[in-house]
Design an enzyme around this catalytic site. Structure first.
Site, PDB file in Angstrom:
ATOM      1  N   THR A 181       0.914  -1.336  -0.061  1.00 47.94           N
ATOM      2  CA  THR A 181      -0.192  -0.037   0.011  1.00 47.94           C
ATOM      3  C   THR A 181       1.022   1.258  -0.106  1.00 47.94           C
ATOM      4  OG1 THR A 181      -0.297  -0.020   2.473  1.00 47.94           O
ATOM      5  CG2 THR A 181      -1.839  -1.112   1.334  1.00 47.94           C
ATOM      6  N   GLU A 325      -5.273  -4.325   2.345  1.00 49.58           N
ATOM      7  CA  GLU A 325      -5.064  -5.098   3.538  1.00 49.58           C
ATOM      8  C   GLU A 325      -6.206  -5.947   3.821  1.00 49.58           C
ATOM      9  OE1 GLU A 325      -4.601  -1.571   3.132  1.00 49.58           O
ATOM     10  OE2 GLU A 325      -3.007  -0.804   4.697  1.00 49.58           O
ATOM     11  N   LYS A 433     -12.732  16.417  15.031  1.00 46.42           N
ATOM     12  CA  LYS A 433     -13.437  15.792  16.292  1.00 46.42           C
ATOM     13  C   LYS A 433     -13.435  17.177  17.114  1.00 46.42           C
ATOM     14  CE  LYS A 433     -11.328  11.328  15.916  1.00 46.42           C
ATOM     15  NZ  LYS A 433     -10.359  10.344  16.353  1.00 46.42           N
ATOM     16  N   TRP A 438     -17.952  13.705  16.001  1.00 43.02           N
ATOM     17  CA  TRP A 438     -17.125  13.555  14.889  1.00 43.02           C
ATOM     18  C   TRP A 438     -17.735  14.202  13.806  1.00 43.02           C
ATOM     19  CZ3 TRP A 438     -14.703   8.140  14.581  1.00 43.02           C
ATOM     20  CH2 TRP A 438     -14.164   7.926  15.836  1.00 43.02           C
TER      21      TRP A 438
END
Lengths: 537, 537
Positions: A181, A325, A433, A438
């Site tokens: 990645t 992943e 945040k 959020w």
């Protein structure tokens, strides 16, 4: 409890990738594998020939001293030889490292050395790239050119080797594939797919509620094989004996259309950009799609316009979500029966969701303390995943990549609703945040960009003495636009929750774009880190 | 090669059956599981409740001293409690032994003692049966009645136990299910399905080219759960989160129709007899089928009439082939795309075939010397199979059940054609081996029974001094028929190869039928063993 090995047993049957190509060759041997090369020519072979070439490659590699566990790389677009290389390398127990030609030279040198690749199978177009890097990569012993007839070419490498090789003589948990990645921060990290994880991922994605693939299909992976395990489509096509169509480097609208129609493609997968190209070509040319039934969209969020445009062509768009992943599929957008029964308009919010998880994937959202959040469609949390095709530890990493509960934190942030639909709201590092809430930077940007005068918008969280962070919005206006900050503020106030409206808007001439084509928010955060320092706003 | 455990890894994810029920409860928790009880009442629960009951059962079993590896039996028709019992027993690592109430008392006593079952979960209708056997089965500690409210009932057994249990804490290769084959010769043999073999069989059969199951489906297993792992359908329904409809002991045409229509069943599976019952009911009542799309037929050969009758109702018949020893699916009749493109009439011979093998199954036909025969649609051989869900050794057997190549010989005999379609021609023990040719007893019988005067026909191989064996045909005439042996001979000469025509036809009043409802050819072979002794014919 009696000794297990004396009471009865089912057969041992290692979950190894050679089973796929053996099955394809034995039961679907004459089914075509069609490739378009770099020059645009289309040629066909069969699963039987792919298997034969793969076995010859295993013999050739063994003769060159490649042993199980060694890394053998590919640097190639989607083509039949590339497919044969995968199966030949993995079949003899070596690890097939798919190099991404879009990485920077520096990144490529790093990952080749990190993986200590011994041989590279490359398309001719990438030979200059390898020559440029080679001095810095001492592990490379040989470069074999897939589309070249000469002494450095694929045919020469296989020359003299037979097509019998006893594959799969190893534990199913050994490495089979390696994919790095790029990451937007830090060094690239390698994910080592095992024989077993690839086998199980394949069985998982061919099921009706994921890709829904069978011998009936003609599959065109418009996603490169070096992108996240090629989304598993090469293995899937072999496992079900489907016809496979490989577009090489030509995924522009016209080339893709030509190949889809010529070969009767029923199912294809790629990133939104590719599909926008195809749809643009269809609009311009007035042409129609024939056999194509399903298009899988992943790699970036799929837009409503894309879903509607394909629907007008009778093609169903299925959203996918995943990453390198996780092999890479984590959720699939096949509608639930209650959603499919709705009028099309009502289905849109579900079709825009990233999809649902399948057996083999355990998905959750968690708060900062790692506690699971409710699946109510409102609670926003870190998306965490575990399963048979999810990374446990990166290649040669000292630490494991999972938390104490065995979950991998994907770095994505989102919601899960009561029906099981997951929706990505942001990347974790970009979430703002603020006072316990959020705030999605993507939501702010989309709202701002719905203003006709805004060309590009970037929302970032900036440290704030009272609220921890507060959103700051950077706006690049369209050339001719005459827009005030308060005009955008008013728009945002209509579209966003009160606490999500940025405290300040800054007009800029350029918004910095990073190497992967995405906004460089890291740079923006550094630049504007003290903007709210006074706490005045 | 570096140490594998230091170079990178994907997550460990044991292939265990508790994953299915956990997935169903978490992502499809409110999807119904509907059961009809012995009295005909229909009631509904959900996957979430099934999971809860299963976990409570695991706790209750553990408290009774049941340990992983212990055998816990069920003697029940298809119902929600039976499903919960499966998952509760398997989830805690015990082995779920599905007893078949259709076995003789003697057989049941033998297998209960052979398996040393400790607890039996039974339908109330089978309690008298257990009471009859119990004195001879000392391993049985307790009988729990699934459909009883009293102290011996299911609810009492679970009473006081919580629904949290840490499932799957064992190796995926331990036993999960145990199913005995009655066999027409010798003692019953137990097949010990492992957690892993059940998991992989499930992923294999849900794929589009096998059962093609997803959340869209409403699945009715008309095959009992004690028949060959219930054809894998209970696991499959949970793994995809489909609605599951369980008919109890009522699989007559009227009851089945009522349940199919009431619950919107889309896919069902059973033996031909069950479907003939349903079709007979449809014909008599003039009723139509609504949502039903696919019917899987296995356990015995599917007739052309059955395929045509369902086609008239818009239902696709898919032939399956398998057996207890292979979990049980070996081939599926989903047509290849080239077959599906044919006119329906031309598809019939392919739809009558037993089907094609899927990834996870390796199939071949072999001659007496174990050499593989060509897949030409003509060569007839022993059907042999290997794969992740195929028996290696019967429960507590001293010897393994596979040959030197790792294949299990199924005892079926047939052909495989160029398209991969397998067709059963006979059972191996009934094949007539004459002068190097294999003659199908089933072919002779079908040809003879096409004569309107023949009620039943049985063909056997009888020792012959010149040809090793020659066919002998026994015929039971219809009451009113006046047929000569030469009349039948003429008919057979038209339909069969010259060498396959029986040398003699014997008219009998009765043809002996064995305990399993099939012609007792063993008795016939013994009776007529010296018929061709003189070699005169």
């Amino acid at each position: 409890m009696e000794e297990l090995d004396t009471i009865g047993a089912m057969q041992s049957w290692s979950l190894t990738t050679d089973k796929f190509i053996d099955h394809a060759a034995r039961w679907h041997g004459h089914i075509p594998v069609v490739s378009r090369n770099h020059e645009g020519q289309v040629s066909g072979t069969t699963w039987q020939h792919i298997r034969s070439d793969a076995a010859r490659l295993s013999n050739a590699l063994a003769a060159r001293g490649i042993r199980p566990g060694d890394r053998v790389a590919t640097l190639a677009m989607n083509g039949a030889e590339h497919v044969a290389a995968w199966f030949g390398i993995m079949g003899m127990g070596a690890i097939c490292h798919t190099l991404n030609p879009r990485f920077s030279d520096e990144q490529l040198v790093y990952i080749i050395n990190h993986a200590t690749d011994r041989i590279i199978f490359a398309d001719r177009q990438f030979v200059p790239l390898i020559e440029r890097l080679r001095a810095a990569c001492s592990s490379i012993e040989q470069v074999v050119v897939l589309d070249e007839a000469g002494p450095d070419g694929w045919a020469s490498f296989l020359d003299g080797y037979g097509d019998r090789y006893l594959w799969g003589q190893f534990d199913e948990n050994i490495g089979a594939g390696l994919c790095y990645t790029s990451g937007t921060t830090g060094l690239p990290k390698g994910v080592l797919y095992t024989q077993r994880s690839n086998y199980l991922h394949t069985l998982m994605i061919i099921q009706p509620d994921s890709f829904d693939l069978g011998a009936k299909d003609v599959i065109l992976p418009a996603v490169p094989m070096f992108h996240a395990n090629g989304w598993g489509l090469v293995f899937a096509a072999a496992a079900v004996g489907a016809k496979l169509v490989l577009p090489g480097s030509r995924v522009d609208g016209a080339s893709l259309y030509d190949l889809i129609e010529r070969e009767g493609v029923t199912a294809s997968a790629g990133v939104p950009t590719v599909w926008l190209g195809l749809l643009g070509y269809l609009e311009k040319s007035g042409k129609k799609l024939g056999a194509l039934k399903r298009v899988y969209v992943g790699g970036a969020a799929c837009s409503e316009a894309l879903i509607r445009a394909f629907a007008r062509h009778g093609v169903e768009v299925q959203h996918l979500w995943g990453m390198t992943e996780i092999s890479p599929v984590g959720t699939s957008g096949r509608p639930r029966p209650d959603v499919e029964a709705m009028p099309f308009e009502d289905q849109i919010p579900y079709r825009l969701a990233q999809g649902r998880s399948m057996i083999g994937v355990d998905l959750r959202i968690a708060d900062d303390g790692g506690r699971e959040l409710p699946r109510d469609g409102k609670s926003v949390g870190a998306i965490q995943i575990r399963g048979h095709s999810v990374v446990e530890r990166y290649f040669r990493a000292g630490d494991i990549a999972v938390n104490g509960d065995g979950f991998f934190d994907t770095g994505d942030v989102g919601t899960i609703d009561e029906q099981g639909y997951m929706r990505i709201t942001d990347r974790a590092k970009d979430v703002i945040k603020s006072g316990g809430e959020w705030i999605s930077s993507v939501d702010i940007e989309n709202s701002a960009m719905s203003h006709p005068g805004v060309e590009l918008a970037a929302a970032i969280g900036v440290p704030h003495p009272k609220w921890n962070e507060r959103p700051l919005l950077l706006v690049k206006l369209a050339d001719t636009a005459d827009v005030s900050a308060s005009g955008i503020q008013n728009l945002l106030s209509e579209k966003l929750a009160r606490w999500a409206v940025p405290d300040a808007i800054i007009f800029v001439d350029e918004i910095p774009i990073g190497a992967t084509g995405k906004i460089d928010k890291k740079l923006l955060r550094a630049t504007y880190s003290s903007h709210y320092e006074s706490g005045a706003q």
